[in-house]
Design a protein around this motif. Sequence first.
Motif, PDB file in Angstrom:
ATOM      1  N   LEU A   1       0.743  -1.126  -0.150  1.00 12.38           N
ATOM      2  CA  LEU A   1      -0.055  -0.098   0.063  1.00 12.38           C
ATOM      3  C   LEU A   1       0.692   1.255   0.078  1.00 12.38           C
ATOM      4  CD1 LEU A   1      -3.249   0.810   0.185  1.00 12.38           C
ATOM      5  CD2 LEU A   1      -2.704   0.923   2.497  1.00 12.38           C
ATOM      6  N   PHE A   2       2.093   1.378   0.532  1.00 15.62           N
ATOM      7  CA  PHE A   2       2.864   2.389   0.923  1.00 15.62           C
ATOM      8  C   PHE A   2       3.478   2.616  -0.636  1.00 15.62           C
ATOM      9  CE2 PHE A   2       7.363   4.113   1.507  1.00 15.62           C
ATOM     10  CZ  PHE A   2       6.885   5.257   2.221  1.00 15.62           C
ATOM     11  N   ILE A   3       3.787   1.866  -1.341  1.00 14.44           N
ATOM     12  CA  ILE A   3       4.394   2.045  -2.560  1.00 14.44           C
ATOM     13  C   ILE A   3       3.185   2.423  -3.713  1.00 14.44           C
ATOM     14  CG2 ILE A   3       6.332   0.716  -2.292  1.00 14.44           C
ATOM     15  CD1 ILE A   3       5.125  -1.466  -3.956  1.00 14.44           C
ATOM     16  N   GLY A   4       2.100   2.324  -3.498  1.00 10.87           N
ATOM     17  CA  GLY A   4       0.896   2.956  -4.221  1.00 10.87           C
ATOM     18  C   GLY A   4       0.153   1.823  -4.909  1.00 10.87           C
ATOM     19  N   GLU A   5       0.311   0.501  -4.575  1.00  6.78           N
ATOM     20  CA  GLU A   5      -0.342  -0.510  -5.175  1.00  6.78           C
ATOM     21  C   GLU A   5      -1.417  -1.036  -4.278  1.00  6.78           C
ATOM     22  OE1 GLU A   5      -0.444  -1.672  -8.120  1.00  6.78           O
ATOM     23  OE2 GLU A   5       1.553  -0.913  -8.943  1.00  6.78           O
ATOM     24  N   ASP A   6      -2.396  -1.871  -4.839  1.00  6.14           N
ATOM     25  CA  ASP A   6      -3.368  -2.487  -4.228  1.00  6.14           C
ATOM     26  C   ASP A   6      -2.990  -3.741  -3.550  1.00  6.14           C
ATOM     27  OD1 ASP A   6      -5.869  -3.314  -3.309  1.00  6.14           O
ATOM     28  OD2 ASP A   6      -7.002  -3.294  -5.393  1.00  6.14           O
ATOM     29  N   PRO A   7      -3.014  -3.714  -2.142  1.00  5.73           N
ATOM     30  CA  PRO A   7      -2.708  -5.132  -1.639  1.00  5.73           C
ATOM     31  C   PRO A   7      -3.655  -6.203  -1.757  1.00  5.73           C
ATOM     32  CG  PRO A   7      -3.387  -3.599   0.091  1.00  5.73           C
ATOM     33  CD  PRO A   7      -3.461  -2.721  -1.380  1.00  5.73           C
ATOM     34  N   ILE A   8      -4.739  -6.079  -1.968  1.00  3.97           N
ATOM     35  CA  ILE A   8      -5.960  -6.950  -2.077  1.00  3.97           C
ATOM     36  C   ILE A   8      -5.548  -7.589  -3.753  1.00  3.97           C
ATOM     37  CG2 ILE A   8      -8.270  -7.706  -2.561  1.00  3.97           C
ATOM     38  CD1 ILE A   8      -7.367  -6.907   0.430  1.00  3.97           C
ATOM     39  N   ARG A   9      -5.279  -6.656  -4.672  1.00  5.22           N
ATOM     40  CA  ARG A   9      -5.079  -7.212  -5.867  1.00  5.22           C
ATOM     41  C   ARG A   9      -3.854  -7.877  -6.126  1.00  5.22           C
ATOM     42  NH1 ARG A   9      -2.407  -4.532 -10.625  1.00  5.22           N
ATOM     43  NH2 ARG A   9      -2.896  -5.718 -12.473  1.00  5.22           N
ATOM     44  N   ALA A  10      -2.780  -7.434  -5.363  1.00  7.56           N
ATOM     45  CA  ALA A  10      -1.509  -8.231  -5.023  1.00  7.56           C
ATOM     46  C   ALA A  10      -1.894  -9.932  -4.707  1.00  7.56           C
ATOM     47  CB  ALA A  10      -0.548  -7.540  -4.176  1.00  7.56           C
ATOM     48  N   VAL A  11      -2.546  -9.630  -3.465  1.00  7.64           N
ATOM     49  CA  VAL A  11      -2.693 -11.108  -2.856  1.00  7.64           C
ATOM     50  C   VAL A  11      -3.377 -11.908  -3.821  1.00  7.64           C
ATOM     51  CG1 VAL A  11      -3.986 -12.430  -1.093  1.00  7.64           C
ATOM     52  CG2 VAL A  11      -2.696 -10.346  -0.592  1.00  7.64           C
ATOM     53  N   ARG A  12      -4.536 -11.639  -4.685  1.00 10.27           N
ATOM     54  CA  ARG A  12      -5.047 -12.107  -5.841  1.00 10.27           C
ATOM     55  C   ARG A  12      -4.243 -12.895  -6.769  1.00 10.27           C
ATOM     56  NH1 ARG A  12      -8.852  -8.810  -6.261  1.00 10.27           N
ATOM     57  NH2 ARG A  12      -8.071  -7.906  -8.242  1.00 10.27           N
ATOM     58  N   ILE A  13      -3.138 -11.804  -7.154  1.00 13.01           N
ATOM     59  CA  ILE A  13      -2.290 -12.357  -8.138  1.00 13.01           C
ATOM     60  C   ILE A  13      -1.331 -13.375  -7.618  1.00 13.01           C
ATOM     61  CG2 ILE A  13      -0.303 -11.466  -9.815  1.00 13.01           C
ATOM     62  CD1 ILE A  13      -1.833  -9.008  -9.842  1.00 13.01           C
ATOM     63  N   LEU A  14      -1.140 -13.089  -6.517  1.00  7.09           N
ATOM     64  CA  LEU A  14       0.092 -14.213  -5.872  1.00  7.09           C
ATOM     65  C   LEU A  14      -0.723 -15.515  -5.883  1.00  7.09           C
ATOM     66  CD1 LEU A  14       2.689 -14.328  -4.093  1.00  7.09           C
ATOM     67  CD2 LEU A  14       1.414 -14.134  -2.074  1.00  7.09           C
ATOM     68  N   ILE A  15      -1.949 -15.409  -5.418  1.00  3.44           N
ATOM     69  CA  ILE A  15      -2.540 -16.885  -5.191  1.00  3.44           C
ATOM     70  C   ILE A  15      -2.738 -17.348  -6.462  1.00  3.44           C
ATOM     71  CG2 ILE A  15      -4.597 -17.955  -4.395  1.00  3.44           C
ATOM     72  CD1 ILE A  15      -2.723 -17.098  -2.223  1.00  3.44           C
ATOM     73  N   THR A  16      -3.565 -16.787  -7.366  1.00  5.30           N
ATOM     74  CA  THR A  16      -3.914 -17.235  -8.666  1.00  5.30           C
ATOM     75  C   THR A  16      -2.422 -17.712  -9.696  1.00  5.30           C
ATOM     76  OG1 THR A  16      -3.972 -14.978  -9.702  1.00  5.30           O
ATOM     77  CG2 THR A  16      -6.083 -16.075  -8.886  1.00  5.30           C
ATOM     78  N   GLY A  17      -1.606 -17.041  -9.531  1.00  2.00           N
ATOM     79  CA  GLY A  17      -0.080 -17.279 -10.256  1.00  2.00           C
ATOM     80  C   GLY A  17       0.423 -18.571  -9.390  1.00  2.00           C
ATOM     81  N   SER A  18       0.212 -18.881  -8.367  1.00  2.00           N
ATOM     82  CA  SER A  18       0.745 -19.981  -7.895  1.00  2.00           C
ATOM     83  C   SER A  18      -0.094 -21.192  -7.763  1.00  2.00           C
ATOM     84  CB  SER A  18       1.223 -19.754  -6.272  1.00  2.00           C
ATOM     85  OG  SER A  18       0.234 -19.363  -5.494  1.00  2.00           O
ATOM     86  N   LEU A  19      -1.648 -20.946  -7.544  1.00  2.00           N
ATOM     87  CA  LEU A  19      -2.318 -22.168  -7.376  1.00  2.00           C
ATOM     88  C   LEU A  19      -3.546 -22.045  -8.365  1.00  2.00           C
ATOM     89  CD1 LEU A  19      -2.402 -22.034  -3.565  1.00  2.00           C
ATOM     90  CD2 LEU A  19      -1.075 -23.464  -4.830  1.00  2.00           C
ATOM     91  N   GLY A  20      -3.619 -20.935  -9.270  1.00  2.00           N
ATOM     92  CA  GLY A  20      -4.623 -20.978 -10.178  1.00  2.00           C
ATOM     93  C   GLY A  20      -4.740 -21.800 -11.445  1.00  2.00           C
ATOM     94  N   SER A  21      -3.585 -22.454 -11.594  1.00  2.00           N
ATOM     95  CA  SER A  21      -3.486 -23.359 -12.749  1.00  2.00           C
ATOM     96  C   SER A  21      -2.705 -24.381 -12.811  1.00  2.00           C
ATOM     97  CB  SER A  21      -3.016 -22.362 -13.891  1.00  2.00           C
ATOM     98  OG  SER A  21      -1.766 -21.940 -13.968  1.00  2.00           O
ATOM     99  N   SER A  22      -2.655 -25.484 -13.498  1.00  2.00           N
ATOM    100  CA  SER A  22      -1.798 -26.481 -13.214  1.00  2.00           C
ATOM    101  C   SER A  22      -0.433 -26.044 -13.534  1.00  2.00           C
ATOM    102  CB  SER A  22      -2.230 -27.687 -14.474  1.00  2.00           C
ATOM    103  OG  SER A  22      -1.837 -27.240 -16.031  1.00  2.00           O
ATOM    104  N   TYR A  23       0.052 -24.946 -14.449  1.00  2.00           N
ATOM    105  CA  TYR A  23       0.965 -24.547 -14.681  1.00  2.00           C
ATOM    106  C   TYR A  23       1.464 -23.865 -13.291  1.00  2.00           C
ATOM    107  CZ  TYR A  23       4.762 -21.108 -16.780  1.00  2.00           C
ATOM    108  OH  TYR A  23       6.071 -20.778 -16.715  1.00  2.00           O
ATOM    109  N   GLY A  24       1.168 -23.116 -12.615  1.00  2.00           N
ATOM    110  CA  GLY A  24       1.385 -22.425 -11.428  1.00  2.00           C
ATOM    111  C   GLY A  24       1.740 -23.537 -10.423  1.00  2.00           C
ATOM    112  N   ILE A  25       0.627 -24.474 -10.309  1.00  2.00           N
ATOM    113  CA  ILE A  25       0.778 -25.582  -9.237  1.00  2.00           C
ATOM    114  C   ILE A  25       1.970 -26.213  -9.493  1.00  2.00           C
ATOM    115  CG2 ILE A  25      -0.197 -27.448  -8.327  1.00  2.00           C
ATOM    116  CD1 ILE A  25      -2.987 -26.339  -8.640  1.00  2.00           C
ATOM    117  N   GLY A  26       2.395 -26.605 -10.689  1.00  2.00           N
ATOM    118  CA  GLY A  26       3.351 -27.560 -10.925  1.00  2.00           C
ATOM    119  C   GLY A  26       4.718 -26.530 -10.697  1.00  2.00           C
TER     120      GLY A  26
END
Length: 364
Positions: free
Chosen positions: A31-56
Motif C-alpha cells: 500500500l505504501f508503494i501505491g499498489e492495491d494489496p488485495i489485487r496483489a494477494v489475488r495475483i499471488l494466489i492465482t499465479g501459484s495455485l490458479g492453474s496446473s502451470y502455477g501449481i507445478g
Amino acid sequence: MKATLPRWADLALIPAINLLLAFFFAGLVVLFIGEDPIRAVRILITGSLGSSYGIGFTLYYATTFVFTGLAVAIAFHASLFNIGGEGQAALGGIGVTLVCLTLDHTHWLLTLPLAILGAGLFGAAWAFVPGYLQAKRGSHVVITTIMFNFIASALVVYLLVNVLKVPGSMAPESRNFAAGAHLPFVHEMLAAVGIKVSRTPMNLTSLLALLAAFLTWALIWRTRLGYELRAFGFSEPAAVYAGIDPVRITIVVMLISGAMSGMMALNVVMGYQHRLVLDYVGGAGFVGIAVALMGRSHPVGVVLAAILFGILYQGGAELAFEMPSISREMIVVIQALVILFTGALENLTRVPVERMFARLGGGG
C-alpha cells in the motif's frame, strides 16, 4: 498465569497468526508503494495455485524446500543449528553430477539410486567436519557451517571452471546429461495415464520428498536413534547420564542433516536442469531454516511450510510480472517478514495466546 498450550494451538494456531501478521505488514508495504494489496494477494494466489502451470512450479520449488527444511529440522531436534544447507546442497549437486555423467548412457531407474547415494554421501561428508569439530573440539556448529558454505561455493566454482566444464565452452557448467539421467516429469507421468497438465519442472523428486518426510518422522519418533537425539536435544547432561554418547549423536545427526540437504540436488540437477550450473542452490539452504521454524521441526509442518514458500516463489514471480512496481526484492521482503514473525518474533503472539488459554481455564 501461564497455560500449557494444546498441541493444535502450538502447531497450527500460532503459525497461522504469525503468517497473517506477516502478510498484514507486507500489505502495508504494498500500500505504501501505491499498489492495491488485495489485487496483489489475488495475483499471488492465482499465479501459484490458479492453474496446473502455477501449481507445478509451486510444488517444484516446494520439493527443494522440503529437503532443506527437513535437514534443518533433524538438527533442531538435537539442539544443533545447521545453517550449512547451502554448502551441503552444493556438494550434493557434485555427487549427483558425477553419477549422472558416468551413467547417463543407461536408464534413470539405474541412475537414480546411485544419484541418491551420491547426493547423500557428498552432503553428509560436507556436514561431517562441522559436526566433528562441534563434538570433539567445541567449535560452534553455526560458525563452522557458515564458513563451510563459502568454502563449498569456491570449491564448486573451481570444479565447474577447471574440471567439469565442457572443453571449448565459456560457460561454467557441466555438459548436459543424456536421457539416462533424466528423471520423469510429472506432466509426462500424468500424460501416460491420460491426464493432461501444463509442462513444468515438477518431477519424480516430489514423491521422493514426501517419502523423505515420512522416513524423517519414522526416524525421529519411531527409532532408538530418534529417541536419543531428542533426549540429547532436551538435555545433554540428562542424555549423558542415561548413557547416550554426545559425540556420536552430534556427528550422526549432522551426517543425516547434511545428507538430507544434499538430496535437493536430485530435484534441480537431475530432475530439471540436467546439468550442474553455478549457484544452482539459489538460497534454498537458508529458506530451509524458515521452513523448519514455521513447520515446528515436524515433517508434516515442514511439508506445509515448504508449499507456502513455493507459493511465495511462484506467486512472487507472477506478481513481479503483473505489477512491475513490486520487484523481486519486494517478494524477498515478504519472505523476510514471514521468517521474522515465525522465528524471531514468535513470542509476540505466543505470550498473548498462552494468556488467553490461561483465562479460559487452560489448554484442554
